[in-house]
Design an enzyme around this catalytic site. Structure first.
Site, short mmCIF file in Angstrom:
data_model
loop_
_atom_site.label_atom_id
_atom_site.label_comp_id
_atom_site.label_asym_id
_atom_site.label_seq_id
_atom_site.Cartn_x
_atom_site.Cartn_y
_atom_site.Cartn_z
N THR A 178 0.95 -1.03 0.32
CA THR A 178 0.28 0.03 0.43
C THR A 178 0.84 1.37 0.19
O THR A 178 0.42 2.34 -0.79
CB THR A 178 -1.08 -0.17 0.78
OG1 THR A 178 -1.43 -1.37 1.23
CG2 THR A 178 -2.15 1.14 1.13
N THR A 179 1.57 1.20 0.42
CA THR A 179 2.93 2.45 1.04
C THR A 179 3.94 3.15 -0.44
O THR A 179 4.07 3.74 -0.61
CB THR A 179 3.66 2.43 2.20
OG1 THR A 179 3.36 2.17 2.91
CG2 THR A 179 4.63 3.86 1.97
N TYR A 205 -12.20 -5.55 0.66
CA TYR A 205 -14.13 -4.51 -0.17
C TYR A 205 -15.23 -5.62 -0.15
O TYR A 205 -16.32 -5.69 0.85
CB TYR A 205 -13.64 -3.76 -1.21
CG TYR A 205 -15.08 -2.72 -2.00
CD1 TYR A 205 -15.09 -1.99 -1.30
CD2 TYR A 205 -16.19 -3.46 -2.61
CE1 TYR A 205 -16.33 -1.06 -1.44
CE2 TYR A 205 -17.45 -3.05 -3.01
CZ TYR A 205 -17.52 -1.78 -2.69
OH TYR A 205 -18.69 -1.14 -2.74
N TYR A 249 -0.82 -10.56 4.53
CA TYR A 249 -0.70 -9.13 5.48
C TYR A 249 -1.95 -8.85 5.90
O TYR A 249 -3.25 -8.52 5.46
CB TYR A 249 -0.71 -8.71 4.14
CG TYR A 249 -0.87 -6.95 4.73
CD1 TYR A 249 -0.71 -6.56 5.90
CD2 TYR A 249 -0.97 -6.04 3.28
CE1 TYR A 249 -0.83 -5.15 6.01
CE2 TYR A 249 -1.09 -4.32 4.10
CZ TYR A 249 -1.16 -4.08 5.55
OH TYR A 249 -0.35 -2.55 5.28
N ARG A 271 -7.82 -1.34 6.24
CA ARG A 271 -8.09 -1.15 5.33
C ARG A 271 -9.24 -2.40 4.42
O ARG A 271 -9.42 -2.26 4.33
CB ARG A 271 -6.73 -1.35 4.42
CG ARG A 271 -5.57 0.04 5.20
CD ARG A 271 -4.29 0.11 4.68
NE ARG A 271 -4.09 1.44 4.50
CZ ARG A 271 -4.34 2.49 4.08
NH1 ARG A 271 -3.97 2.63 3.14
NH2 ARG A 271 -3.00 3.75 5.00
N LYS A 277 2.00 -10.69 8.14
CA LYS A 277 2.48 -9.04 8.71
C LYS A 277 0.62 -8.46 9.37
O LYS A 277 -0.03 -8.51 8.62
CB LYS A 277 2.69 -7.86 7.83
CG LYS A 277 2.23 -6.64 7.52
CD LYS A 277 2.36 -5.37 6.22
CE LYS A 277 2.77 -4.02 7.19
NZ LYS A 277 2.88 -3.24 5.73
N ILE A 290 7.48 -4.79 8.76
CA ILE A 290 7.77 -3.58 7.72
C ILE A 290 6.71 -2.79 7.44
O ILE A 290 5.64 -2.42 7.68
CB ILE A 290 6.08 -4.98 6.66
CG1 ILE A 290 7.27 -6.60 6.75
CG2 ILE A 290 6.16 -4.47 5.56
CD1 ILE A 290 5.95 -7.29 5.59
#
Length: 289
Positions: free
Chosen positions: A43-44, A106, A131, A136, A159, A201
């Site tokens: 995402t980053t 989603y 993850y 999110r 993560k 991370i």
């Protein structure tokens, strides 16, 4: 083993396009600064706004420049199982060490749906770091579900961005003590390792890789007094980077160090002046400026 400080690498842009020259320099800089691995196109890394071609190019470039000196854990998640398999296959072909695969966002799958998804991705044969980031993705993989997945040879770690430090102990119980547990939250990374984690991370490591690596090394050596001293230096920066979306905060901080442009892709925007000032002050506190 994947452990220590792994920056969730930003994807640098120049006039709207991926800046490959700067990307290569960032990989070299992180290795020189002591980062223990690199995680591109999470995402980053602004994966939501990269094309598939850009995504694959960034992974291949980072793997090429890292040249086996540190592990490369390539972002490869999606809310579409077919796409996640494709991204993971591309990461494997590029030579990535492992793939970071997010819980499907989603569409809100059940625990059964997550089992199906990760089982399909695991069949690619590349080591997989789950993850888990309910904030999110809106879904939360339970420790019990993770324990089932941990029995698959390709599922090697997590993560964890739940912010719940008790998860580390619970997941040790369901997944085993050798399951790689990495924090996804800079502010609690010291406590995460105290509970049995082995690394982070990190978004902040984009800006302060040496400090983050030293903090991680201190925890892994059991020297929590030293780790806390590093965390005291870093805590204002952890907070300031996330006043607005962390990607924008990290890139602005990096721009102050002359590392890359602060440019982000819409719907992200340039930071407000107050946020910029908070980041600058936190960098001074950390001894970076």
């Amino acid at each position: 083993m994947i452990k220590g400080s792994l920056p969730a690498l930003v994807t640098p842009f120049k006039d709207g396009k991926v800046d490959l020259d700067t990307l290569k320099k960032l990989v070299e800089w992180h290795i020189a600064e002591g980062s223990n691995g690199i995680v591109p196109v999470g995402t980053t890394g602004e994966s939501p706004t990269l094309s598939h071609e850009e995504h694959d190019l960034v992974v291949a470039t980072v793997v090429e420049i890292a040249a086996g000196r540190v592990p490369v854990v390539a972002g490869a998640g999606s809310n579409n199982t077919i796409e996640a398999v494709r991204l993971t296959t591309a990461a494997k072909k590029a030579g990535a060490t492992a793939a970071l695969v997010v819980t499907p966002y989603y569409n809100k799958p059940t625990q059964r749906g997550m089992l199906d998804y990760f089982t399909a991705v695991a069949e690619v044969g590349l080591p997989i770091i789950i993850y888990n980031i309910p904030g999110r993705s809106v879904v939360d993989m339970s420790p019990a579900t993770m324990g089932v997945l941990a029995k698959l040879p390709a599922i090697v770690g997590v993560k964890d961005a739940t912010g719940d430090l008790s998860r580390v102990a619970k997941q040790r119980g369901t997944c085993g003590a050798d399951f790689i547990q990495l924090s996804g939250e800079d502010a609690t990374a010291v406590g995460f390792n105290a509970m049995g984690g082995v690394g982070c991370i990190s978004v902040t490591a984009n800006v302060a890789p040496a400090l983050c690596a030293k903090m991680q090394a201190a925890t892994l050596a059991g020297d929590y007094a030293a780790a806390l001293a590093y965390q005291d230096q870093l805590m204002p920066l952890h907070e300031a980077i996330f006043i607005e979306p962390g990607v924008a905060g990290a890139k602005y901080a990096m721009s102050l160090l002359g590392l890359c442009s602060a440019e982000v892709r819409s719907p992200l925007t340039e930071l407000l002046d107050d946020t910029k000032e908070a980041i600058r002050a936190a960098m001074v506190h950390a001894g970076l400026l």
